[in-house]
Motif scaffolding. Structure first.
Motif, PDB file in Angstrom:
ATOM      1  N   SER A 196     -78.683  63.178  -1.825  1.00  0.00           N
ATOM      2  CA  SER A 196     -78.521  62.288  -0.674  1.00  0.00           C
ATOM      3  C   SER A 196     -79.314  62.815   0.513  1.00  0.00           C
ATOM      4  CB  SER A 196     -77.037  62.193  -0.298  1.00  0.00           C
ATOM      5  OG  SER A 196     -76.859  61.376   0.818  1.00  0.00           O
ATOM      6  N   ARG A 197     -79.989  61.920   1.219  1.00  0.00           N
ATOM      7  CA  ARG A 197     -80.787  62.326   2.366  1.00  0.00           C
ATOM      8  C   ARG A 197     -80.891  61.149   3.320  1.00  0.00           C
ATOM      9  NH1 ARG A 197     -83.918  61.515  -2.057  1.00  0.00           N
ATOM     10  NH2 ARG A 197     -85.760  60.196  -1.911  1.00  0.00           N
ATOM     11  N   GLY A 198     -81.268  61.450   4.526  1.00  0.00           N
ATOM     12  CA  GLY A 198     -81.382  60.405   5.535  1.00  0.00           C
ATOM     13  C   GLY A 198     -82.560  59.486   5.255  1.00  0.00           C
ATOM     14  N   ARG A 199     -82.545  58.349   5.893  1.00  0.00           N
ATOM     15  CA  ARG A 199     -83.611  57.374   5.702  1.00  0.00           C
ATOM     16  C   ARG A 199     -84.899  57.847   6.354  1.00  0.00           C
ATOM     17  NH1 ARG A 199     -84.478  51.396   8.317  1.00  0.00           N
ATOM     18  NH2 ARG A 199     -86.234  50.854   7.000  1.00  0.00           N
ATOM     19  N   ALA A 200     -86.022  57.618   5.676  1.00  0.00           N
ATOM     20  CA  ALA A 200     -87.325  57.942   6.252  1.00  0.00           C
ATOM     21  C   ALA A 200     -87.597  57.025   7.436  1.00  0.00           C
ATOM     22  CB  ALA A 200     -88.410  57.792   5.188  1.00  0.00           C
ATOM     23  N   ASP A 201     -88.580  57.410   8.255  1.00  0.00           N
ATOM     24  CA  ASP A 201     -88.959  56.614   9.420  1.00  0.00           C
ATOM     25  C   ASP A 201     -89.470  55.255   8.956  1.00  0.00           C
ATOM     26  OD1 ASP A 201     -90.020  55.506  11.680  1.00  0.00           O
ATOM     27  OD2 ASP A 201     -91.497  57.079  12.034  1.00  0.00           O
ATOM     28  N   PRO A 202     -88.796  54.153   9.308  1.00  0.00           N
ATOM     29  CA  PRO A 202     -89.220  52.837   8.805  1.00  0.00           C
ATOM     30  C   PRO A 202     -90.585  52.407   9.321  1.00  0.00           C
ATOM     31  CG  PRO A 202     -87.468  52.611  10.432  1.00  0.00           C
ATOM     32  CD  PRO A 202     -87.567  54.068  10.121  1.00  0.00           C
ATOM     33  N   ILE A 203     -90.964  52.822  10.539  1.00  0.00           N
ATOM     34  CA  ILE A 203     -92.284  52.458  11.060  1.00  0.00           C
ATOM     35  C   ILE A 203     -93.366  53.198  10.283  1.00  0.00           C
ATOM     36  CG2 ILE A 203     -93.774  52.416  13.088  1.00  0.00           C
ATOM     37  CD1 ILE A 203     -91.383  50.472  13.159  1.00  0.00           C
ATOM     38  N   ALA A 204     -93.132  54.472   9.998  1.00  0.00           N
ATOM     39  CA  ALA A 204     -94.096  55.234   9.191  1.00  0.00           C
ATOM     40  C   ALA A 204     -94.222  54.627   7.796  1.00  0.00           C
ATOM     41  CB  ALA A 204     -93.676  56.700   9.102  1.00  0.00           C
ATOM     42  N   GLU A 205     -93.115  54.126   7.247  1.00  0.00           N
ATOM     43  CA  GLU A 205     -93.167  53.487   5.930  1.00  0.00           C
ATOM     44  C   GLU A 205     -94.017  52.224   5.971  1.00  0.00           C
ATOM     45  OE1 GLU A 205     -89.309  52.779   4.320  1.00  0.00           O
ATOM     46  OE2 GLU A 205     -88.649  54.843   4.564  1.00  0.00           O
ATOM     47  N   VAL A 206     -93.870  51.418   7.038  1.00  0.00           N
ATOM     48  CA  VAL A 206     -94.682  50.208   7.165  1.00  0.00           C
ATOM     49  C   VAL A 206     -96.152  50.568   7.312  1.00  0.00           C
ATOM     50  CG1 VAL A 206     -95.203  48.249   8.665  1.00  0.00           C
ATOM     51  CG2 VAL A 206     -92.847  48.755   8.068  1.00  0.00           C
ATOM     52  N   GLN A 207     -96.450  51.594   8.103  1.00  0.00           N
ATOM     53  CA  GLN A 207     -97.844  52.027   8.249  1.00  0.00           C
ATOM     54  C   GLN A 207     -98.417  52.458   6.910  1.00  0.00           C
ATOM     55  OE1 GLN A 207     -97.189  55.025  11.274  1.00  0.00           O
ATOM     56  NE2 GLN A 207     -97.902  53.669  12.910  1.00  0.00           N
ATOM     57  N   ASP A 208     -97.615  53.175   6.125  1.00  0.00           N
ATOM     58  CA  ASP A 208     -98.072  53.601   4.799  1.00  0.00           C
ATOM     59  C   ASP A 208     -98.295  52.393   3.897  1.00  0.00           C
ATOM     60  OD1 ASP A 208     -98.585  55.769   2.851  1.00  0.00           O
ATOM     61  OD2 ASP A 208     -96.821  54.955   1.854  1.00  0.00           O
ATOM     62  N   TYR A 209     -97.407  51.414   3.985  1.00  0.00           N
ATOM     63  CA  TYR A 209     -97.569  50.192   3.189  1.00  0.00           C
ATOM     64  C   TYR A 209     -98.872  49.483   3.559  1.00  0.00           C
ATOM     65  CZ  TYR A 209     -96.805  45.474   1.441  1.00  0.00           C
ATOM     66  OH  TYR A 209     -96.964  44.269   0.805  1.00  0.00           O
ATOM     67  N   LEU A 210     -99.170  49.383   4.854  1.00  0.00           N
ATOM     68  CA  LEU A 210    -100.409  48.728   5.288  1.00  0.00           C
ATOM     69  C   LEU A 210    -101.632  49.490   4.798  1.00  0.00           C
ATOM     70  CD1 LEU A 210     -99.449  47.711   8.943  1.00  0.00           C
ATOM     71  CD2 LEU A 210     -99.727  46.195   6.978  1.00  0.00           C
ATOM     72  N   ARG A 211    -101.563  50.815   4.821  1.00  0.00           N
ATOM     73  CA  ARG A 211    -102.700  51.615   4.342  1.00  0.00           C
ATOM     74  C   ARG A 211    -102.951  51.385   2.859  1.00  0.00           C
ATOM     75  NH1 ARG A 211    -100.756  55.442   8.161  1.00  0.00           N
ATOM     76  NH2 ARG A 211     -99.286  56.309   6.652  1.00  0.00           N
TER      77      ARG A 211
END
Length: 322
Positions: A196-211
């Motif tokens: 179990s771990r905390g949620r990753a940064d959602p904005i960083a995840e979106v940036q990674d998705y766009l890349r």
């Protein structure tokens, strides 16, 4: 916490007595394969291994609900905002933001949106000979609702599935959608087995998705849904994190790749434009000029001149590298 089964002392999700509807929500996207095509694909390699039969995106799905004695496919629902619940047998499970609901094929169920805070969901129905082991590894028959560590990655894969199905019903699209579904279920298995771990940064995840999806065309509303925020809150957070709006950020990523291709290949401008997501080379050129103050052809010519000058002037080469 894995699972979200209701327990005494916890407030129930409000489902009231409102009539439930299966689809028809403003802004929804949905694709359902014709059943004769499903029957053929399930009997024919390679789609017999993994086949997505239905997929969709329902934003703010007020009064949504479905009830089935059993489904022919495994159902995956990712809640990115709002709330809902699922009843499986005698058990009832809450479903909240950044959680996934997985209902194995053949299991009777009912799921529905909360009346006061209806969910926004990405969903897919998946079948095939290769699906059973992955679903078993999820232990979805024990607790079908669980948290995911990278919700934007999960919604991004569901968006990829839907986009492939929106293209057409040809073999290439079906295989691509199935491949994304296999990836999705593998990610869910890895997430469920990880500590179990905390949620990753959602904005960083979106940036990674766009890349990783430079050629895809996706609106800010759908990016916000991936991150689990309203459009206005998402836009403010994204601009604070990157200095640009989400679409401008993607444009600049595209132009960075375009510069690399202009520098390192002799491909045509039209070919490069298509690779970075522009079907219209003239529009690509205008965007390139807006950012670089040069057309793609001028940029390539100047870069070639700089390289030639550097070869004949070692001191200039050193200056350019600094």
């Amino acid at each position: 916490m894995d699972g979200s089964m209701m327990a005494e002392g916890k407030p129930p999700v409000n489902t009231g007595s409102t009539a439930r509807i299966p689809d028809g929500f403003p802004g929804e996207r949905m694709r359902v394969l014709p059943r004769p095509l499903v029957a053929k694909a399930r009997a024919t390699p390679p789609t017999a291994s993994v086949l997505v039969t239905d997929a969709g995106f329902f934003p703010h799905a007020a009064h949504h609900g479905r009830s089935r004695a059993a489904a022919d496919e495994t159902i995956v629902i990712h809640c990115v905002a709002g709330r809902g619940l699922c009843r499986v047998g005698t058990r009832t499970f809450r479903v909240g933001p950044h959680q996934v609901l997985v209902i194995p094929a053949g299991v009777g169920h009912r799921y529905e949106a909360d009346d006061d805070d209806p969910w926004t969901i990405w969903w897919a129905h998946v079948t095939g000979t290769a699906i059973g082991p992955l679903v078993s590894a999820l232990h979805a028959d024990e607790a079908p609702v669980f948290d995911v560590a990278e919700p934007t990655r999960v919604s991004g894969l569901l968006d990829t599935i839907l986009r492939r199905m929106e293209t057409d019903e040809g073999l290439r699209s079906l295989v691509a959608a199935g491949g994304a579904a296999w990836h999705l279920l593998s990610v869910l298995v890895a997430d469920r087995r990880a500590p179990s771990r905390g949620r990753a940064d959602p904005i960083a995840e979106v940036q990674d998705y766009l890349r990783q999806n430079l050629a895809e065309h996706i609106g800010v509303d759908q990016l916000a849904a991936m991150a689990g925020f309203s459009v206005s809150h998402f836009s403010a957070l994204f601009r604070k994190a990157s200095g640009f709006g989400a679409l401008e950020y993607q444009t600049r990523l595209r132009m960075s790749l375009a510069r690399q291709l202009l520098d390192t290949t002799d491909r045509t401008v039209t070919s490069i434009a298509r690779q970075v997501g522009y079907s219209d080379p003239m529009y690509f050129s205008r965007q390139f000029r807006r950012i670089h103050h040069l057309s793609p052809t001028q940029y390539r010519t100047r870069s070639g001149s700089d390289a030639a000058d550097s070869a004949s002037d070692p001191d200039r080469a050193g200056r350019l590298s600094r």
